[in-house]
Scaffold this active site. Structure first.
Site, PDB file in Angstrom:
ATOM      1  N   ASP A  93      -1.573   0.393  -7.549  1.00  0.00           N
ATOM      2  CA  ASP A  93      -1.833  -0.665  -6.570  1.00  0.00           C
ATOM      3  C   ASP A  93      -0.937  -1.880  -6.764  1.00  0.00           C
ATOM      4  O   ASP A  93      -0.466  -2.474  -5.788  1.00  0.00           O
ATOM      5  CB  ASP A  93      -3.313  -1.073  -6.620  1.00  0.00           C
ATOM      6  CG  ASP A  93      -4.237   0.082  -6.244  1.00  0.00           C
ATOM      7  OD1 ASP A  93      -3.845   0.884  -5.383  1.00  0.00           O
ATOM      8  OD2 ASP A  93      -5.339   0.176  -6.813  1.00  0.00           O
ATOM      9  N   GLU A 153       0.228  -5.161   4.532  1.00  0.00           N
ATOM     10  CA  GLU A 153       0.392  -3.886   5.235  1.00  0.00           C
ATOM     11  C   GLU A 153      -0.313  -3.914   6.580  1.00  0.00           C
ATOM     12  O   GLU A 153      -1.403  -4.475   6.710  1.00  0.00           O
ATOM     13  CB  GLU A 153      -0.186  -2.759   4.375  1.00  0.00           C
ATOM     14  CG  GLU A 153       0.311  -1.383   4.747  1.00  0.00           C
ATOM     15  CD  GLU A 153      -0.149  -0.312   3.763  1.00  0.00           C
ATOM     16  OE1 GLU A 153       0.186   0.851   3.979  1.00  0.00           O
ATOM     17  OE2 GLU A 153      -0.848  -0.647   2.789  1.00  0.00           O
ATOM     18  N   ASP A 198      -1.815  -5.695  -1.316  1.00  0.00           N
ATOM     19  CA  ASP A 198      -2.197  -4.310  -1.032  1.00  0.00           C
ATOM     20  C   ASP A 198      -3.724  -4.276  -0.950  1.00  0.00           C
ATOM     21  O   ASP A 198      -4.412  -4.523  -1.950  1.00  0.00           O
ATOM     22  CB  ASP A 198      -1.700  -3.378  -2.138  1.00  0.00           C
ATOM     23  CG  ASP A 198      -2.082  -1.924  -1.874  1.00  0.00           C
ATOM     24  OD1 ASP A 198      -1.840  -1.444  -0.747  1.00  0.00           O
ATOM     25  OD2 ASP A 198      -2.635  -1.281  -2.790  1.00  0.00           O
TER      26      ASP A 198
END
Length: 367
Positions: free
Chosen positions: A349, A267, A173
């Protein structure tokens, strides 16, 4: 590279001649395109080059392969333009920040000899040899940075061997406070290289502005203003230092992740859209997510690893990574939360990175 004064002059001439030939034939190409709707071809331009050299004798002073390469680059740029892969090629300027030329390897004209590199016309040039050059040399690009430093990039053809399989997968992330949060609970610090240098950069850039105004007030061309040029190189060196620090950090991190994991789930960020947020744009530009992902992708391709992109619409921060319950949208200020279903407390996170890993492995299983 560390060229002597004569070699520096020859490098400047070669860059200038390559730029002139590129611009000369780009003008002809544009005229042909306006008249016929079609451009010229590489072979057409190449056949006109000998006549141009007869008219302009100074073109013979420099490496002929470098001039030929600038024509090849023009043809490739137009080829991509017609395929709608990029915009139409533009004229090159001597005011561009980076100046360079490329020369091809033929008959041993490019070679490494101890701590020197042999280049066409330049001869032997001392250079910082960080590692052995392995493989068949294809071409070399000589570059001069705004700071006045010279670099040579050597392209070689070699076999890259895949790394051993680790049977490990990881989710990443990306963020601003922490550069990357990994699904194994590690947090990679965001070094904020530009921010750390910002105070010094501002001070030196103000000096540059003052020297620019002083030169203009005295009617001196900025190219001839010695104090301005000296300060310009100083500012460029600071920018170059920040760039080198960032590249070093990104290369080391991406290599470490590729070596230790077979599958990396990340991502799919829409960086261009995020940069429109003026409050965060500077911080986002400083962390260089796009450059990091690019490095991960090409290294994964080299070493036989897998990168899985998870959709940017995937709600990684809203789902509990323990039970899969979706808990609703949360403000960015909320860094920890408790799942209303299984009552497990999450670091926002780390939970997001775990969900990215779970989703990435699900996508991989479907392929």
């Amino acid at each position: 590279m560390y060229p002597n004064k004569e070699q520096e002059v020859l490098i400047a001439k070669t860059i200038g001649c390559s730029r002139f030939v590129f611009n000369h034939f780009l003008s002809k190409w544009n005229d042909a395109y306006k008249k016929t709707g079609k451009g010229l071809t590489y072979s057409t331009c190449s056949s006109q080059l000998p006549q141009l050299k007869k008219e302009l004798v100074w073109l013979k002073e420099v490496d002929s392969i470098a001039i030929q390469s600038s024509l090849k680059n023009l043809a490739d740029a137009y080829s991509r333009f017609f395929k709608k892969q990029n915009k139409a090629p533009r004229f090159k300027s001597k005011n561009n920040k980076v100046q360079s030329y490329t020369t091809r390897h033929t008959n041993g004209n490019i070679a490494i000899m101890d701590n020197k590199i042999k280049l066409p016309k330049l001869g032997l040039v001392r250079f910082a040899k960080s590692r052995e050059v392995e493989g068949r040399i294809l071409h070399a690009t000589v570059r001069q940075n705004p700071s006045g430093t010279y670099f040579v990039s050597i392209l070689v053809e070699t076999d890259v061997q895949p790394l051993e399989k680790t049977k490990k997968a990881i989710g990443i992330d990306l963020g601003i406070t922490d550069f990357a949060v990994l699904s194994d609970h590690r947090k990679i610090d965001n070094n904020t290289f530009t921010s750390k240098m910002e105070k010094k950069l501002k001070r030196e850039q103000r000096k540059l502005s003052r020297r620019s105004l002083h030169a203009k007030k005295n009617g001196v061309n900025l190219l001839e203003a010695k104090n301005y040029q000296k300060q310009k190189r100083k500012v460029a060196r600071l920018h170059e230092k920040v760039m080198n620090q960032r590249n070093d950090f990104l290369n080391k991190l991406s290599t470490e992740l590729i070596k230790n994991h077979d599958t990396i789930c990340i991502e799919h960020l829409h960086t261009r859209g995020m940069l429109r947020n003026h409050k965060l744009a500077k911080s986002i530009a400083d962390v260089s997510w796009s450059a990091f992902i690019t490095k991960l992708e090409y290294k994964a391709k080299w070493y036989g690893k897998t990168i899985i992109r998870v959709s940017r619409w995937f709600p990684s921060s809203q789902i509990c990574s323990d039970c899969g319950h979706r808990d609703g949208k949360k403000a960015l200020s909320i860094r920890e939360w408790t799942c209303s279903n299984c009552h497990v407390q999450h670091d926002r996170d780390i939970n997001a990175s775990k969900n990215i890993l779970i989703e990435g492995l699900r996508i991989q299983a479907l392929v």
